[in-house]
Write a protein that holds these residues in place. Structure first.
Motif, PDB file in Angstrom:
ATOM      1  N   ARG A 156       0.843  -1.203   0.000  1.00 34.86           N
ATOM      2  CA  ARG A 156       0.000   0.000   0.000  1.00 34.86           C
ATOM      3  C   ARG A 156       0.874   1.248   0.000  1.00 34.86           C
ATOM      4  O   ARG A 156       1.775   1.376   0.816  1.00 34.86           O
ATOM      5  CB  ARG A 156      -0.912   0.003   1.226  1.00 34.86           C
ATOM      6  CG  ARG A 156      -1.915  -1.139   1.255  1.00 34.86           C
ATOM      7  CD  ARG A 156      -2.678  -1.173   2.562  1.00 34.86           C
ATOM      8  NE  ARG A 156      -1.788  -1.499   3.683  1.00 34.86           N
ATOM      9  CZ  ARG A 156      -2.155  -1.448   4.963  1.00 34.86           C
ATOM     10  NH1 ARG A 156      -3.386  -1.082   5.287  1.00 34.86           N
ATOM     11  NH2 ARG A 156      -1.302  -1.767   5.902  1.00 34.86           N
ATOM     12  N   THR A 157       0.611   2.145  -0.899  1.00 34.13           N
ATOM     13  CA  THR A 157       1.363   3.401  -0.952  1.00 34.13           C
ATOM     14  C   THR A 157       0.503   4.615  -0.629  1.00 34.13           C
ATOM     15  O   THR A 157       1.040   5.654  -0.235  1.00 34.13           O
ATOM     16  CB  THR A 157       1.969   3.613  -2.350  1.00 34.13           C
ATOM     17  OG1 THR A 157       0.902   3.787  -3.299  1.00 34.13           O
ATOM     18  CG2 THR A 157       2.850   2.452  -2.767  1.00 34.13           C
ATOM     19  N   GLY A 158      -0.800   4.514  -0.828  1.00 30.22           N
ATOM     20  CA  GLY A 158      -1.660   5.686  -0.677  1.00 30.22           C
ATOM     21  C   GLY A 158      -1.390   6.733  -1.748  1.00 30.22           C
ATOM     22  O   GLY A 158      -1.703   7.900  -1.551  1.00 30.22           O
ATOM     23  N   MET A 159      -0.820   6.304  -2.880  1.00 33.64           N
ATOM     24  CA  MET A 159      -0.397   7.242  -3.924  1.00 33.64           C
ATOM     25  C   MET A 159      -1.310   7.207  -5.130  1.00 33.64           C
ATOM     26  O   MET A 159      -1.811   6.146  -5.529  1.00 33.64           O
ATOM     27  CB  MET A 159       1.023   6.922  -4.392  1.00 33.64           C
ATOM     28  CG  MET A 159       2.089   7.106  -3.341  1.00 33.64           C
ATOM     29  SD  MET A 159       3.734   6.727  -4.013  1.00 33.64           S
ATOM     30  CE  MET A 159       4.692   6.709  -2.491  1.00 33.64           C
ATOM     31  N   ALA A 160      -1.489   8.365  -5.719  1.00 38.45           N
ATOM     32  CA  ALA A 160      -2.091   8.471  -7.037  1.00 38.45           C
ATOM     33  C   ALA A 160      -0.977   8.361  -8.076  1.00 38.45           C
ATOM     34  O   ALA A 160       0.204   8.229  -7.733  1.00 38.45           O
ATOM     35  CB  ALA A 160      -2.819   9.806  -7.177  1.00 38.45           C
ATOM     36  N   LEU A 161      -1.325   8.423  -9.345  1.00 36.55           N
ATOM     37  CA  LEU A 161      -0.320   8.589 -10.375  1.00 36.55           C
ATOM     38  C   LEU A 161       0.247  10.006 -10.271  1.00 36.55           C
ATOM     39  O   LEU A 161      -0.414  10.904  -9.721  1.00 36.55           O
ATOM     40  CB  LEU A 161      -0.938   8.375 -11.767  1.00 36.55           C
ATOM     41  CG  LEU A 161      -1.421   6.963 -12.089  1.00 36.55           C
ATOM     42  CD1 LEU A 161      -2.194   6.960 -13.403  1.00 36.55           C
ATOM     43  CD2 LEU A 161      -0.261   5.991 -12.152  1.00 36.55           C
TER      44      LEU A 161
END
Length: 400
Positions: A156-161
Motif C-alpha cells: 500500500r502506498t496511498g499514492m495516485a499517479l
C-alpha cells in the motif's frame, strides 16, 4: 520515451549553491565547512550505495539551511548530460564537532538520529525522516525482476499517479531502473495529457537540482520526479497530494538523457529505489514485463500495457480495495462471510470499496490465489478477499 538529448542550464537550488571547490581545513586537517565535508563523503557514499561516482561524476553540494554548528541540504552526484547514467542524490544533515563535521545521508541510521536533534530540520520533517533510516524488507527485487516480499508484504502506498486526478496520461515506459535496465525496476515514464506533473502523495518536497524534485512521504516512502520543466523550487515545503511540481520535459541539468518529453518517476522506500511492481498507483497495480521498459498496469480486470493510457483514479486509501472480478463483470456481496449467506447486491469490477474489518469464511480462488478471508465493507455487506486488491495478504483494518 525515456531519455533526452541535450543538457541545459546551471544548477539552481533553494538556498546557497555550493560546489565541490576546495575549502580551508582546520589545523588537524578536518574540513572547515560543511560543503567540503559533505563533498568528501559524497563520492564514497555514492560508490558504496549505488556503485555510482565515476571519475566523470560531478559532486554538487548545496547547504540550504544552516545554524550554528549545523547544516542541511542536498548532495547530488551529477552525471554527464546526454549519458545513459542517471544522477544520484541524497538529503544530508551535518553537525560540527571538535573533530570535524559528522555527515549523514538519507539511508543511514545516523540520518534519523541527527535529524531529530538538528535545529535545521523542521518539525514536520522529523517523523518522516525517522522512517528513512535505510532498513530494507527481506527481499529486495531479485535478479528475476519479481517483487518477492518487497515492502515487507505491504504494497500500500496511498499514492495516485504523478499526474492530474481524473485525467488520462500515457505510460510510455513500464517498470525499469532509475538509471535504465538495472534492478530494481523502480521507475515508470509518463507523458501526454495536460503535461502537468503532480505529487503522488503528500509530503515534504526538495529540489534536488533543476528538473528534479524529491518528495518524502510517510510509511518510509519517497518519490522522485525528473526531466521536469518549470519545476517548483522548494526546500522541504509541504505539498499536498496532487500538488503541482512542474511540467513533463526533457531537462537533464543533473545528467542522464531524455528522448521525448516525459516525467521519469521513481519509487523509493527507506531511502533506496525499490521495485515499483506490485504497488498500487492511482488504483492501478503495476506489473513487470519480460524486460525493462515493458510491463503493464491493472485496474480491476482491465490491463493496459506500456504505451497505453492510464486514467488517474486517485489514491487508494489504506483501508480500501479495488474489486478485481478476475475477468470483468461484477462481484456478489453477501450478508455474511461465505457463499452460504444471502446475496446483498453486487459491486462492479474496478470499483473502490472501503473495508471495516475481516473474518474467515468459505474459500475462493481469484487472481492472487486461494483464500478463506472475507472482508466486511462499510455498508455492512461482505465480499471475498480473493476478488479484491488490498495490497496486503491478510486483513487491512483488523478482525471483526
Amino acid at each position: 520515451m525515456r531519455w533526452a538529448a541535450a543538457a541545459t542550464g546551471l544548477l539552481m537550488l533553494t538556498g546557497t549553491l555550493m560546489l565541490a571547490a576546495p575549502a580551508a581545513a582546520t589545523a588537524d586537517g578536518t574540513a572547515a565547512d560543511p560543503v567540503e565535508a559533505v563533498t568528501d563523503r559524497l563520492v564514497q557514499h555514492g560508490r558504496s550505495e549505488t556503485g555510482a561516482a565515476s571519475a566523470a561524476d560531478e559532486p554538487r553540494v548545496s547547504v540550504t539551511r544552516s545554524s550554528e554548528g549545523w547544516a542541511f541540504g542536498t548532495a547530488v552526484l551529477a552525471t554527464e548530460p546526454g549519458s545513459a547514467r542517471m544522477p544520484q542524490g541524497w538529503l544530508f544533515v551535518a553537525e560540527h564537532k571538535d573533530d570535524g563535521w559528522q555527515v549523514a545521508f538519507e539511508g543511514q541510521e545516523e540520518f534519523a538520529a541527527l535529524s531529530e536533534r538538528a535545529p535545521v530540520v523542521e518539525e514536520a520533517e522529523k517523523p518522516l525522516f525517522a522512517q528513512q533510516d535505510g532498513r530494507q524488507p527481506d527481499a529486495r527485487e531479485s535478479v528475476t525482476g519479481q517483487p518477492g516480499t518487497m515492502a515487507g508484504g505491504d504494497f500500500r502506498t496511498g499514492m495516485a499517479l504523478p499526474t492530474t486526478v481524473g485525467a488520462g496520461t500515457v505510460m510510455t515506459s513500464g517498470p525499469h531502473g532509475w538509471g535504465g535496465y538495472e534492478h530494481p525496476w523502480s521507475s515508470l515514464d509518463f507523458a501526454g495529457g495536460d503535461q502537468v506533473v503532480r505529487a503522488a502523495r503528500e509530503g515534504t518536497a526538495y529540489t534536488m537540482c533543476t528538473g528534479w524534485i524529491r518528495v518524502i512521504h510517510d510509511r518510509g516512502y519517497a518519490t522522485d520526479y525528473y526531466h521536469l520543466w518549470d519545476n517548483i523550487s522548494t526546500n522541504g515545503g509541504w505539498v499536498g497530494s496532487g500538488a503541482y511540481l512542474g511540467y513533463t520535459g526533457t531537462d537533464v541539468t543533473c545528467g542522464g538523457a531524455a528522448y521525448g518529453r516525459h516525467v521519469h518517476f521513481g519509487l523509493r522506500q527507506n531511502s533506496q529505489y525499490v521495485a515499483v511492481a506490485g504497488h498500487n498507483l492511482g488504483k492501478w497495480v503495476i506489473y513487470n514485463g519480460a524486460s525493462a521498459y515493458q510491463g503493464s498496469a491493472l485496474h480491476g480486470s482491465h490491463r493496459v500495457y506500456a504505451g497505453g493510457v492510464l486514467h488517474n483514479y486517485g489514491a487508494l486509501g489504506l483501508t480500501q480495495a479495488v474489486v478485481d472480478a478476475n475477468g470483468g463483470g461484477s462481484l456478489n456481496k453477501r450478508t455474511g462471510p461465505g457463499t452460504g449467506y444471502a446475496v446483498a447486491g453486487s459491486v462492479a469490477d474496478g470499483a473502490t470499496v472501503s473495508i471495516a474489518c475481516s473474518s474467515n469464511g468459505t474459500s475462493h480462488t481469484g487472481r492472487y490465489g486461494t483464500t478463506s478471508l472475507w472482508n466486511r465493507l462499510t455498508d455492512g455487506t461482505w465480499v471475498s478477499d480473493a476478488f479484491l486488491w488490498t495490497g496486503v495478504n491478510g486483513p487491512i483494518n483488523g478482525w471483526c
